[in-house]
Design an enzyme around this catalytic site. Structure first.
Site, mmCIF file in Angstrom:
data_model
loop_
_atom_site.group_PDB
_atom_site.id
_atom_site.type_symbol
_atom_site.label_atom_id
_atom_site.label_comp_id
_atom_site.label_asym_id
_atom_site.label_seq_id
_atom_site.Cartn_x
_atom_site.Cartn_y
_atom_site.Cartn_z
ATOM 1 N N PHE A 40 -13.677 -9.260 1.632
ATOM 2 C CA PHE A 40 -13.996 -8.096 2.450
ATOM 3 C C PHE A 40 -13.557 -8.424 3.866
ATOM 4 O O PHE A 40 -13.687 -9.573 4.313
ATOM 5 C CB PHE A 40 -15.495 -7.768 2.426
ATOM 6 C CG PHE A 40 -15.993 -7.296 1.091
ATOM 7 C CD1 PHE A 40 -16.017 -5.942 0.788
ATOM 8 C CD2 PHE A 40 -16.422 -8.206 0.134
ATOM 9 C CE1 PHE A 40 -16.463 -5.504 -0.450
ATOM 10 C CE2 PHE A 40 -16.869 -7.783 -1.098
ATOM 11 C CZ PHE A 40 -16.887 -6.423 -1.404
ATOM 12 N N HIS A 89 -20.221 -5.407 4.573
ATOM 13 C CA HIS A 89 -19.109 -5.107 3.672
ATOM 14 C C HIS A 89 -18.421 -3.797 4.042
ATOM 15 O O HIS A 89 -17.709 -3.225 3.220
ATOM 16 C CB HIS A 89 -19.593 -5.014 2.217
ATOM 17 C CG HIS A 89 -20.166 -6.280 1.672
ATOM 18 N ND1 HIS A 89 -21.436 -6.712 1.982
ATOM 19 C CD2 HIS A 89 -19.634 -7.218 0.848
ATOM 20 C CE1 HIS A 89 -21.670 -7.851 1.354
ATOM 21 N NE2 HIS A 89 -20.592 -8.191 0.660
ATOM 22 N N GLU A 93 -13.107 -19.259 4.252
ATOM 23 C CA GLU A 93 -12.058 -18.429 4.843
ATOM 24 C C GLU A 93 -11.213 -19.187 5.863
ATOM 25 O O GLU A 93 -9.994 -19.035 5.930
ATOM 26 C CB GLU A 93 -12.687 -17.194 5.499
ATOM 27 C CG GLU A 93 -13.189 -16.147 4.523
ATOM 28 C CD GLU A 93 -14.526 -16.472 3.912
ATOM 29 O OE1 GLU A 93 -14.959 -15.737 3.000
ATOM 30 O OE2 GLU A 93 -15.156 -17.466 4.344
#
Length: 658
Positions: free
Chosen positions: A420, A464, A397
């Protein structure tokens, strides 16, 4: 030290010498000024000039370089006026950051230099993004990025190298291995013989270069850069060198054995090259004296000019206005043709139509290409737009957010999908410290939208299900959007992509397929910072967003006797403060509903704002309703107990009776 001048002309050899001499003389002057208290801090690159100068001269002026705080030679070789550099170091307006950041923490599009931030690692991924733009634009440019041996321990280093290798990006990753990360020696930093060996693990070509030998640096980098322009790929280079001063001057060098200092002093890049040029009949004492006189005069004149410039006078309006790049919202009206769509379909349509509208827009994320993303929002995008613009990413990320920043620097747009919203914590640093601060620091916008599938109610558990918008509404420089309806989501996403500032775009997973309405089929935009008044009434104001909007609507449907203004914020930053305040002044009561846990959430700031702006209008305390102060549990009954939804109706009725 052995020098191989190959076929270099006399003028090139003298140019190399002159460009190394200039930062050395500037540094010597800066060390005097530091002792005199005329500058506050200095990170010395004495002993490492050959790397900065050799790399810079091997690059073309139009190619980006991302240097560190010990790369003064990059800035001077790119011929940045010394007056502007000195103003930067003194916090004057003619510097590059208007006094908002110090030393080498700046960039300049005029000279194609992108400065570092103190976290070191993020610039490596930014270089990937710039290089990706070069590949997509087919302009045969190379990007060079610097780090130190200490920075190679950061996760950003490994992510950036992996992405560059997987995507075969034309990046020169330059490690200046100078022996110490502040005071920590290399033997305590890594457990391999050479950092260049790490290239093997990424399937990447690597080289070890004597960083004190200007000809080895320049000749090798020139050959590599030209080859990479025609055969794009990343290359890892380890420059063996040494830092002759402290990490910064205050830290000193007492931790370095004297014999090591003496050995590297004999390898000084300038004095050794100077002797070589004299032995070759290229450099004479007269030329040397001429160079020194010219540079010292330039330094003194620039310093006088910088000292003469008045100090910055703080201007509140200027400071506040420079946090974001100015953006003139252009309304594209909704067409008359509509089609019933779910929230997920409206987002997909908005993203697709933006891809059609902006041919410089790239979307990146895990599994978003052929697979279409875990929620299938980008299903079919590869067939329409190709894999160059719809890019599967490794699980990294941080580096992908940084790559989005690099695309923006190179004049493109990026949409990054967090699989997510919870996973954004792995990319938190570049969002809050790089994207958010760049425009304020050196007027570089971050044209990046980060899509954030979020929220509970789907039994997905602690990793999540978070709705973590408060992490970002706290950070100046970011915009935060959180729609509750399909039509809003489509129009707001289009605007977020048009906006040159970084936007966190939250999409509630539980609403993806449960909420549907008529949505205009054509491309259209909606303004950020404009709330939606869904219900009007006189007794109370309900303020919410995301799933909370639907919880509030359900409560009002079940209690038709309640006369309430229901405000769907839609945009959390910028915030429609006027809509909130005007409503509360009318109803005299306010309740704020959020899915996030209570402490530190946006409801707290809204409550404080109302207490300050509407105190004399209030007939009751402002009430906040939020989820439990726990992580989000997996099991359905536990999750329902966690969520604010089950406590809202009772809290609303109690406040009405106050």
């Amino acid at each position: 030290m052995k020098f191989d001048k190959q076929n270099l002309s006399k003028s090139t050899l003298l140019d190399l010498y002159y460009n190394m001499l200039k930062p050395r003389l500037i540094e010597e002057k800066m060390l005097i000024l530091l002792r005199q208290g005329k500058i506050s801090k200095w990170f010395s690159g004495i002993g490492q000039e050959a790397i900065s100068v050799g790399v810079t001269l091997a690059m073309r002026d139009e190619e980006y370089i991302l240097p560190m705080h010990r790369n003064l030679g990059v800035f001077t070789t790119r011929k940045i006026p010394l007056f502007r550099l000195f103003c930067q170091w003194q916090g004057k307006a003619s510097g590059f950051t208007n006094g908002r950041d110090r030393s080498f923490h700046f960039g300049t599009q005029e000279y194609n230099i992108v400065g570092m931030i103190s976290h070191l690692g993020p610039q490596l991924g930014v270089a990937d993004g710039i290089a990706l733009a070069n590949v997509l634009q087919k302009n045969k440019k190379v990007t060079a990025v610097f780090t130190g041996e200490g920075g190679t321990s950061e996760g950003d280093f490994h992510e950036a190298l992996n992405v560059a290798s997987v995507w075969q990006l034309p990046v020169l990753f330059c490690i200046e291995n100078n022996g110490y990360g502040l005071s920590t020696p290399t033997k305590e930093q890594y457990n391999c013989e050479h950092l260049a060996d790490r290239g093997k693990g990424y399937g990447m070509e690597s080289h070890i270069i004597d960083g004190n030998n200007i000809l080895e640096v320049y000749n090798t980098l020139s050959e590599l850069a030209e080859d990479i322009r025609n055969n794009p790929r990343p290359v890892l280079i380890e420059f063996k060198t040494f830092r002759m001063r402290g990490h910064e001057e205050a830290s000193g060098t007492k931790y370095v054995p004297q014999d090591l200092m003496d050995a590297w002093a004999e390898k000084d890049p300038i004095s050794n090259f100077e002797e070589f040029l004299k032995s070759e009949g290229v450099l004479t004492e007269d030329i040397k004296q001429k160079f020194e006189s010219e540079i010292k005069t330039e330094i003194d004149d620039a310093l006088d000019q910088a000292y003469a410039e008045e100090n910055i006078i703080p201007n509140l309006t200027t400071e506040l206005n420079d946090v974001y790049k100015p953006y003139n919202y252009q309304e594209v009206s909704k067409g008359f043709e509509v089609e019933e769509k779910r929230l997920i379909d409206a987002i997909s349509d908005g993203l697709k139509q933006s891809m059609e509208r902006h041919d410089n827009l790239v979307i990146m994320g895990q599994d978003i290409a052929e697979y279409g993303g875990v929620f299938k929002i980008t299903d079919g995008f590869v067939e329409q737009f190709g894999k160059e613009r719809v890019r599967n990413t490794p699980i990294c990320e941080s580096s992908i957010v940084e790559a989005g920043m690099g695309l923006s620097i190179a004049g493109m747009k990026a949409v990054v999908e967090m699989q997510f919203a919870d996973f954004v914590s792995s990319g938190f640093n570049p969002i809050v410290n790089y994207l958010a601060k760049s425009h304020y620091r050196w007027a570089q916008h971050a044209d990046v939208v980060i899509r954030m599938p979020c929220g509970a109610g789907v039994a997905a558990g602690p990793f999540h299900s978070q709705t973590n918008e408060a992490w970002f509404t706290k950070t100046p420089g970011l915009k935060v959007v959180y729609p509750a309806f399909p039509a809003d989501a489509k129009g707001l996403l289009a605007t977020a992509i048009n906006d040159p500032n970084p936007v966190l775009f939250f999409e509630h997973k539980a609403l993806y397929r449960s909420i549907r309405e008529d949505v205009p089929t054509d491309y259209y935009t909606l303004p950020l910072g404009k709330a939606s008044l869904l219900r009007t009434g006189n007794d109370i104001t309900i303020i919410t967003y995301g799933a909370g909007v639907h919880w509030a609507l359900e409560t009002l449907k079940n209690n038709p006797e309640i006369s309430a203004d229901l405000i769907d914020l839609r945009s959390l930053q910028p915030l429609d403060k006027d809509a909130i305040i005007d409503s509360v002044k009318k109803t005299n009561k306010a309740i704020i509903l959020q899915e996030d846990s209570l402490f530190g959430g946006i409801a707290s700031d809204l409550s404080a704002m109302l207490m300050e702006a509407c105190f004399e209008y209030l007939d009751a305390p402002v009430k906040r309703v939020a989820s439990l102060e726990t992580p989000i549990p997996f099991e359905s009954e536990l999750e329902q107990q966690y969520l604010a939804k089950g406590r809202f109706e009772e809290a609303l009725k109690k406040l009405l009776k106050y």
